[in-house]
Design an enzyme around this catalytic site. Structure first.
Site, PDB file in Angstrom:
ATOM      1  N   ASP A 272      -9.757  -6.309  -3.485  1.00 29.45           N
ATOM      2  CA  ASP A 272      -9.253  -5.106  -2.814  1.00 29.45           C
ATOM      3  C   ASP A 272     -10.278  -3.977  -2.913  1.00 29.45           C
ATOM      4  O   ASP A 272     -10.701  -3.596  -4.008  1.00 29.45           O
ATOM      5  CB  ASP A 272      -7.933  -4.667  -3.464  1.00 29.45           C
ATOM      6  CG  ASP A 272      -7.145  -3.667  -2.632  1.00 29.45           C
ATOM      7  OD1 ASP A 272      -7.772  -2.880  -1.897  1.00 29.45           O
ATOM      8  OD2 ASP A 272      -5.915  -3.673  -2.728  1.00 29.45           O
TER       9      ASP A 272
ATOM     10  N   HIS B  20      -7.201  -6.237   0.364  1.00 30.12           N
ATOM     11  CA  HIS B  20      -6.087  -5.296   0.329  1.00 30.12           C
ATOM     12  C   HIS B  20      -4.851  -5.828   1.048  1.00 30.12           C
ATOM     13  O   HIS B  20      -3.772  -5.263   0.911  1.00 30.12           O
ATOM     14  CB  HIS B  20      -6.528  -3.973   0.973  1.00 30.12           C
ATOM     15  CG  HIS B  20      -5.540  -2.865   0.808  1.00 30.12           C
ATOM     16  ND1 HIS B  20      -5.095  -2.432  -0.417  1.00 30.12           N
ATOM     17  CD2 HIS B  20      -4.883  -2.095   1.741  1.00 30.12           C
ATOM     18  CE1 HIS B  20      -4.235  -1.448  -0.263  1.00 30.12           C
ATOM     19  NE2 HIS B  20      -4.075  -1.230   1.038  1.00 30.12           N
TER      20      HIS B  20
ATOM     21  N   SER C 140       0.840  -1.190   0.000  1.00 30.20           N
ATOM     22  CA  SER C 140       0.000   0.000   0.000  1.00 30.20           C
ATOM     23  C   SER C 140       0.886   1.256   0.000  1.00 30.20           C
ATOM     24  O   SER C 140       1.685   1.445  -0.905  1.00 30.20           O
ATOM     25  CB  SER C 140      -0.961  -0.057   1.197  1.00 30.20           C
ATOM     26  OG  SER C 140      -2.027   0.846   1.053  1.00 30.20           O
TER      27      SER C 140
END
Length: 315
Positions: free
Chosen positions: A234, A262, A100
């Site tokens: 996600d 995610h 991320s």
């Protein structure tokens, strides 16, 4: 964040205490977590990876047990911090893995310090498209810290955390990541953490979405092995960003893991570790050449083979 089964160590760099865990031996893997998380997000894969590699998993500045000062929270600042951490620990090179926001830091690290980056692995990474969940954009709005100060009062916080974790146990794919969201929300009870997170987000996101991008520098990955891993479900950063990576990153390996959100490294840790291990074993570490890097910078992006996108069906 929850407690870590691995010993948390500390080192002070530039006057700020930084927390990290280190496990295993062999070639170095640097694991960088995402926004609002800490090293414990990698706990499901640390032991498996440490059978073959030296795993270093820090708490980024402003997160977890690391200090949360008034400081530079840009991706470039974080990349510098990771270089300094590796240097203090006595490591010259690493395979850099970022999740991320940590993926954005990993990309910046590889760009700033190609001579220290053996491979690049991006996990549901920022920097591959403008879209981002509205919840992250909301952090940039005026009043965020004041609102969180109210919502994280003991009674409200406990109810909110319990509610998010209950929803995470539903069979809906959209609810898959809510347990991790609950942990992030709980961390906002610390005013210093709220302040740091807001500075981090404002450095990479505005009201239109993500500011940082690798698309204009992706051609540089011709000189570096690169793998992109995404969860098909996600809800934070859309899986189509993996296709963006396939278009702009020459020769990259792109893996989309089914039945994962995610946090694919948490949803399917054994599958994730297998992908990482196979990627490392099947590629040679990048060898930095100033002449080649200069040539790439001068010529810019040229015609190169597109990455192949592989769907992985997890058991």
């Amino acid at each position: 964040m929850t407690g870590s089964p691995h010993e948390v160590q500390y080192v002070t760099i530039h006057g700020h205490r930084r927390a990290f865990v280190k496990a295993g031996s062999g070639p170095v893997i640097l694991l960088m977590h995402g926004l609002g998380c800490d090293h414990t997000t990698w706990e499901p894969v640390i032991d498996t990876l440490s059978r073959r590699y030296t795993v270093i998993a820090p708490d980024l500045l402003g997160h977890g047990a690391s200090d949360k000062p008034r400081a530079d929270y840009s991706v470039g600042g974080y990349a510098n911090g990771m270089r300094d951490l590796l240097t203090v620990l006595g490591y010259d090179k690493a395979t850099v893995i970022g999740h991320s926001f940590g993926g954005g830091v990993a990309m910046q690290f590889a760009y700033q310090f190609p001579e220290r980056t053996e491979r690049l692995v991006l996990v549901a990474s920022g920097g591959l498209g403008p879209e981002v969940t509205p919840a992250i954009r909301a952090i940039t709005t005026p009043g965020f810290e004041q609102l969180m100060a109210v919502l994280t009062l003991p009674g409200l916080r406990h109810a909110g955390v319990a509610g998010l974790r209950a929803l995470s146990r539903s069979p809906l794919p959209a609810a898959r990541d809510l347990d991790e969201v609950a942990t992030i929300f709980d961390s906002f009870k610390d005013p210093a953490a709220r302040h740091a997170i807001r500075h981090v987000v404002r450095a990479v996101v505005d009201w239109r979405g993500q500011i940082i991008t690798m698309s204009d520098r992706a051609y540089l990955t011709q000189a570096m092995p690169m793998c992109v891993i995404w969860g098909r479900d996600d809800q934070v950063l859309p899986v189509r960003h993996a296709n963006n990576a396939a278009r702009v990153a020459p020769k990259a390996r792109v893996e989309v893991i089914s039945n994962a959100g995610h946090f694919p490294h948490k949803d399917h840790p054994h599958r994730f570790a297998k992908v990482v291990n196979e990627f490392i074993r099947s590629t040679q570490p990048a060898t930095y050449s100033r002449t080649r890097f200069r040539s790439l910078l001068r010529t810019g992006h040229d015609a190169a083979p597109l990455a192949s996108v592989t769907d992985i069906t997890s058991a």
